[in-house]
Design an enzyme around this catalytic site. Structure first.
Site, PDB file in Angstrom:
ATOM      1  N   SER A  61       0.748  -1.269  -0.002  1.00  0.00           N
ATOM      2  CA  SER A  61       0.018   0.128  -0.114  1.00  0.00           C
ATOM      3  C   SER A  61       0.702   1.152  -0.039  1.00  0.00           C
ATOM      4  O   SER A  61       2.058   1.099   0.382  1.00  0.00           O
ATOM      5  CB  SER A  61      -0.847   0.067   1.056  1.00  0.00           C
TER       6      SER A  61
HETATM    7  N1  SAH Z   1      -0.871  -5.136   4.024  1.00  0.00           N
HETATM    8  C1  SAH Z   1      -0.255  -5.474   2.652  1.00  0.00           C
HETATM    9  C2  SAH Z   1      -0.909  -4.879   1.568  1.00  0.00           C
HETATM   10  C3  SAH Z   1      -1.198  -6.175   0.880  1.00  0.00           C
HETATM   11  S1  SAH Z   1      -2.412  -6.075  -0.542  1.00  0.00           S
HETATM   12  C4  SAH Z   1       1.219  -4.520   2.464  1.00  0.00           C
HETATM   13  O1  SAH Z   1       1.673  -3.962   3.666  1.00  0.00           O
HETATM   14  O2  SAH Z   1       1.984  -4.913   1.720  1.00  0.00           O
HETATM   15  C5  SAH Z   1      -3.775  -7.083   0.074  1.00  0.00           C
HETATM   16  C6  SAH Z   1      -3.490  -8.463   0.447  1.00  0.00           C
HETATM   17  O3  SAH Z   1      -4.592  -9.077   0.697  1.00  0.00           O
HETATM   18  C7  SAH Z   1      -2.980  -9.303  -0.826  1.00  0.00           C
HETATM   19  O4  SAH Z   1      -1.695  -9.919  -0.415  1.00  0.00           O
HETATM   20  C8  SAH Z   1      -4.067 -10.408  -0.993  1.00  0.00           C
HETATM   21  O5  SAH Z   1      -3.559 -11.564  -1.320  1.00  0.00           O
HETATM   22  C9  SAH Z   1      -4.657 -10.480   0.492  1.00  0.00           C
HETATM   23  N2  SAH Z   1      -5.928 -10.941   0.448  1.00  0.00           N
HETATM   24  C10 SAH Z   1      -7.150 -10.865  -0.351  1.00  0.00           C
HETATM   25  N3  SAH Z   1      -7.893 -11.389  -0.060  1.00  0.00           N
HETATM   26  C11 SAH Z   1      -7.709 -12.003   1.259  1.00  0.00           C
HETATM   27  C12 SAH Z   1      -8.370 -13.303   2.284  1.00  0.00           C
HETATM   28  N4  SAH Z   1      -9.734 -13.302   1.851  1.00  0.00           N
HETATM   29  N5  SAH Z   1      -7.759 -13.407   3.402  1.00  0.00           N
HETATM   30  C13 SAH Z   1      -6.172 -13.148   3.319  1.00  0.00           C
HETATM   31  N6  SAH Z   1      -5.759 -12.245   2.614  1.00  0.00           N
HETATM   32  C14 SAH Z   1      -6.292 -11.818   1.525  1.00  0.00           C
END
Ligand code: SAH
Length: 219
Positions: A61
């Site tokens: 993000s």
């Molecule tokens: N917090 C992260 C941002 C990641 S983007 C950072 O600081 O880098 C969002 C993430 O959510 C992705 O890696 C995606 O695979 C995950 N995601 C999407 N749906 C999900 C679910 N149902 N359970 C767990 N993770 C999920």
């Protein structure tokens, strides 16, 4: 990459003027090395105020969004926090610098393994991570003082609300269209059986997807 420290200072100034005033949040952003969480080809952009691609078609993000969501959680060092969407692990590391313990769930095994490697290398010991479907939360560790989702759902997932503490629990999450066109961060406060929802700011997150991908298929 000698000018990363200068870029970091510039970013912190930018975040401050964009409304991040919480000192614990700012000092976490100052301390956690974002360059350890981005892919090597984006190293020079580690302190740009932008989201960047990571493995599995996901993103780390934008620092402003990380800061605003962290600040919105009103964290203290006594809090136990659940994060849905570990991704690179950056947001979890920021939370870990401010609260007592972080539980974080990621559906992609590959991303989770990379994030766990980073926590270990950086000596971050108060993060516990697992592969799973974040829609189900982490019942064995509930209730949580705070919950943050870093992937967007159409509506607030009810199982997560159920795992939020009744005594002043706060959940911060992006809600809206999975394509990212109309999403906003909302903050839910839970007091006893009462809820209060507040709209905060527009965002563009990857969607929260049900279930865990089959091993080998990657999605
Ligand atoms: N917090 C992260 C941002 C990641 S983007 C950072 O600081 O880098 C969002 C993430 O959510 C992705 O890696 C995606 O695979 C995950 N995601 C999407 N749906 C999900 C679910 N149902 N359970 C767990 N993770 C999920």
């Amino acid at each position: 990459m000698n000018d990363l420290p200068t870029r970091k200072i510039r970013l912190l100034m930018e975040l401050r003027s964009a409304g991040i005033t919480d000192t614990a949040t700012l000092s976490a952003i100052e301390t956690v090395p974002r360059e350890s969480f981005v892919e090597s080809q984006f190293l020079d952009q580690a302190y740009a105020n932008s989201a960047l691609p990571i493995s599995c078609g996901q993103t780390i993000s934008q620092p402003l969004v990380v800061g605003l969501m962290t600040q919105a959680l009103e964290l203290t060092d006594r809090h136990k926090v659940l994060e849905v969407g570990t991704g690179s692990g950056y947001q979890a590391a920021i939370l870990a610098a401010v609260c007592r313990r972080v539980y974080t769930i990621e559906r992609h095994r590959e991303l989770l393994a990379q994030a766990e490697g980073r926590f270990k290398k950086l000596g971050i010991h108060n993060v516990t991570a697992m592969v799973g479907d974040g829609y189900k939360g982490w019942p064995a560790q509930a209730p949580f003082d705070r919950i943050i989702c870093t992937a967007a759902s159409r509506v607030t997932p009810s199982e997560l609300v159920a795992q939020l503490s009744d005594e002043g629990g706060i959940m911060v999450l992006p809600v809206g269209d999975p394509a990212g066109l109309h999403q906003e961060v909302i903050r839910v406060r839970k007091d006893g059986k009462k809820f209060h929802s507040e709209r905060m700011f527009p965002v563009r997150f990857v969607p929260m997807v049900q279930g865990v991908p089959d091993v080998g298929k990657g999605r």
